[in-house]
Enzyme design. Structure first.
Site, short mmCIF file in Angstrom:
data_model
loop_
_atom_site.label_atom_id
_atom_site.label_comp_id
_atom_site.label_asym_id
_atom_site.label_seq_id
_atom_site.Cartn_x
_atom_site.Cartn_y
_atom_site.Cartn_z
N GLU A 295 0.83 -1.22 0.00
CA GLU A 295 0.00 0.00 0.00
C GLU A 295 0.86 1.25 0.00
O GLU A 295 0.47 2.28 -0.55
CB GLU A 295 -0.94 0.01 1.22
CG GLU A 295 -2.15 -0.89 1.04
CD GLU A 295 -3.26 -0.62 2.05
OE1 GLU A 295 -3.08 0.19 2.97
OE2 GLU A 295 -4.32 -1.26 1.92
N HIS A 324 8.78 -26.49 -0.09
CA HIS A 324 8.18 -27.62 -0.79
C HIS A 324 7.01 -27.16 -1.66
O HIS A 324 6.18 -27.97 -2.07
CB HIS A 324 7.75 -28.68 0.24
CG HIS A 324 8.91 -29.13 1.07
ND1 HIS A 324 9.71 -30.19 0.72
CD2 HIS A 324 9.44 -28.60 2.20
CE1 HIS A 324 10.67 -30.32 1.62
NE2 HIS A 324 10.54 -29.37 2.52
N LYS A 438 -13.66 0.80 -1.79
CA LYS A 438 -14.51 1.04 -0.62
C LYS A 438 -15.79 1.76 -1.05
O LYS A 438 -16.88 1.44 -0.60
CB LYS A 438 -13.77 1.92 0.40
CG LYS A 438 -12.69 1.20 1.21
CD LYS A 438 -12.20 2.09 2.37
CE LYS A 438 -11.12 1.38 3.19
NZ LYS A 438 -10.65 2.13 4.36
O1 PA5 Z 1 -3.31 1.15 6.00
C1 PA5 Z 1 -4.43 1.61 5.86
O2 PA5 Z 1 -4.67 2.81 6.04
C2 PA5 Z 1 -5.59 0.71 5.50
O3 PA5 Z 1 -5.21 -0.60 5.31
C3 PA5 Z 1 -6.63 0.73 6.62
O4 PA5 Z 1 -6.05 0.33 7.82
C4 PA5 Z 1 -7.83 -0.15 6.30
O5 PA5 Z 1 -8.38 0.19 5.06
C5 PA5 Z 1 -8.90 -0.01 7.38
O6 PA5 Z 1 -9.27 1.32 7.52
P1 PA5 Z 1 -9.97 1.86 8.81
O7 PA5 Z 1 -9.05 1.69 9.99
O8 PA5 Z 1 -10.20 3.30 8.53
O9 PA5 Z 1 -11.24 1.09 8.99
#
Ligand code: PA5
Length: 469
Positions: A295, A324, A438
């Site tokens: 990300e 394996h 989302k």
């Molecule tokens: O790293 C990030 O920002 C995302 O992976 C969020 O943690 C994930 O989308 C969950 O979001 P939230 O904590 O707002 O529910």
């Protein structure tokens, strides 16, 4: 350097070991040092100005204090702790638990220092319903920690709404404060609004700290401390790593060297980064890393707004299991991967291999050896085999797996990610591409303000029978 510090070993990426075509020469290391050193200083400056808030988490004693106070208030009656969250609001919790609590923690009361821990980072109906069926009357002794920074994530919201109703049905509105801890933004978002309205007990996701950088905040610390993990040592490990990764001498800074090596190989066409712990305890840290790396570094645009479509692909593997399943690919498939092994020198539990049956004298070589010796020999053997095939390999060496070394590891890879972001010239703290999915979910689930998006999704959501076989 003390015995309790994790170390970063990089000889097996050098041209001296895997050859000029695939390895990094001293001169190339020199170029990487020249390019990376100013970025370390830049990040240090930004950090001093408060622009990289996750870096201050290990120094923020107020957070751990608040977590401990809440745990004291909760007392000893909690038998099950259930985390409801996803992505950065779950992966760190899972990683800490797998690394620092015993393998049989949930099943064996004598191996447990706190409540059972369940982390639901999905909305899989059979999984969730099966859990609720198991829980039955256990609801009374269960605490739900709902974690969402934005408070608008459909998965977490849905889980919360199910639990909220079940608690209301069973115990009435007064029970909510006793059974739910909300971890969310201090001021804004849907979960904050709900928490205030329902007078829930709350912990905060600090301002400016994104989900995947939040494990050392209340997001990760609460479930860890509830389960008896030494969060002070975890934070101490991160603080001590902070000194090493702030060092402006490239060759003494493990995050800088790690980031630069990853950056080098990406540009040389080795765009897949495999993290392979030789330790079950560390396996979910590879999962946590996978999100952090993917990300943070994968971006359509660089900081100047140019289209770059950049992003190394992180892959998790587990030694010896995946020897394996994957090593055939890793050795004879395309030479497009960089390998990072996680190795443990001293395991906190070990066992000797028993005698060989009389009919199998060929197994004598294993007799009386520690299982850890076999596991670590397998790591070396795999590394040797990869190096033979001219594949670059890094190793993070853990003297042992404990809260202090895990804290170091987390911080090392967080700062590696920041430096890699600077090298790739992208913003590692946003995740714009996650947002569309989302929002499409909101649209498909009927949120009134998303009608236009529903229409845009239609060609994808409707099955075209011409292409159905
Ligand atoms: O790293 C990030 O920002 C995302 O992976 C969020 O943690 C994930 O989308 C969950 O979001 P939230 O904590 O707002 O529910």
């Amino acid at each position: 350097m003390g015995y309790s510090e994790i170390r970063f070993y990089y000889k097996n990426v050098t041209a001296g070991v895997i050859g000029d075509e695939n390895g990094i020469s001293s001169e190339q290391f020199g170029n990487l040092a020249e390019r990376t050193s100013p970025l370390i200083s830049k990040l240090n400056d930004e950090r001093k100005k408060g622009k990289i808030p996750y870096r201050d988490l290990p120094f923020n004693t107020k957070i751990s204090q608040k977590v401990k106070e809440l745990i004291t208030q909760i007392g000893s009656g909690c038998e099950n702790l259930v985390v409801l969250g996803i992505g950065g609001s779950a992966l760190g919790n899972i990683a800490l638990q797998t690394a620092l609590s015993s393998y049989m923690y949930n099943t064996n009361g004598s191996q447990r220092a706190g409540p059972r821990l369940f982390v639901f980072d999905n909305v899989d109906p059979p999984q969730f319903v099966s859990f609720l069926e198991w829980l039955g009357d256990g609801f009374e002794k269960t605490i739900f920690n709902v974690i969402s920074k934005s408070g608008r994530t459909s998965e977490t919201a849905a889980q919360f709404m199910i639990i909220h109703q079940l608690l209301l049905d069973r115990f009435g509105p007064e029970s909510l404060r006793e059974h739910i801890v909300a971890t969310t933004d201090a001021k804004q978002g849907t979960l904050r609004k709900i928490a205030d309205e329902l007078n829930l007990r709350c912990l905060e996701v600090p301002d400016g700290v994104g989900g995947r950088f939040s494990v050392l905040s209340a997001v990760g610390l609460f479930s860890a401390a509830m389960c008896g993990i030494d969060i002070d040592s975890l934070l101490a490990g991160a603080r001590d790593m902070d000194k090493r990764v702030s060092c402006e001498d490239f060759y003494k800074n493990p995050a800088a060297i790690n980031a630069a090596i990853n950056y080098y190989f990406y540009n040389e066409g080795k765009r897949i980064s495999v993290m392979m712990p030789y330790s079950y305890a560390l396996k979910d840290l590879a999962d946590w890393y996978r999100q952090l790396w993917a990300e943070s570094l994968s971006k359509k645009e660089d900081l100047a707004g140019h289209e770059v479509f950049i992003g190394p692909t992180p892959v998790k593997a587990l030694g010896t299991t995946d020897q394996h399943s994957q090593v055939q690919l890793y050795r004879e498939g395309p030479n497009d991967k960089l390998f990072t092994f996680l190795q443990v020198e001293n395991f906190d539990k070990d066992i000797k291999i028993g005698p060989a049956p009389d009919c199998a004298p060929e197994l004598e070589f294993l007799v009386d050896k520690n299982l850890s010796t076999l596991l670590n020999s397998e790591k070396t053997a795999t590394e040797y085999a990869l190096v033979e095939s001219k594949r670059p390999c890094l190793t993070v060496i853990f003297p042992r797996v404990d809260a202090y070394t895990v804290g170091q590891f987390i911080y090392l890879f967080e700062v590696t990610t920041s430096i890699a972001g600077a090298l790739f010239n992208v913003d590692p703290y946003g995740q714009p591409a996650v947002e569309l999915g989302k929002e499409a979910t909101f649209a498909l689930m009927g949120r009134p303000d998303y009608g236009d998006l529903v229409r845009q999704i239609q060609p994808i959501s409707e099955i075209d029978d011409n292409f159905l076989v």
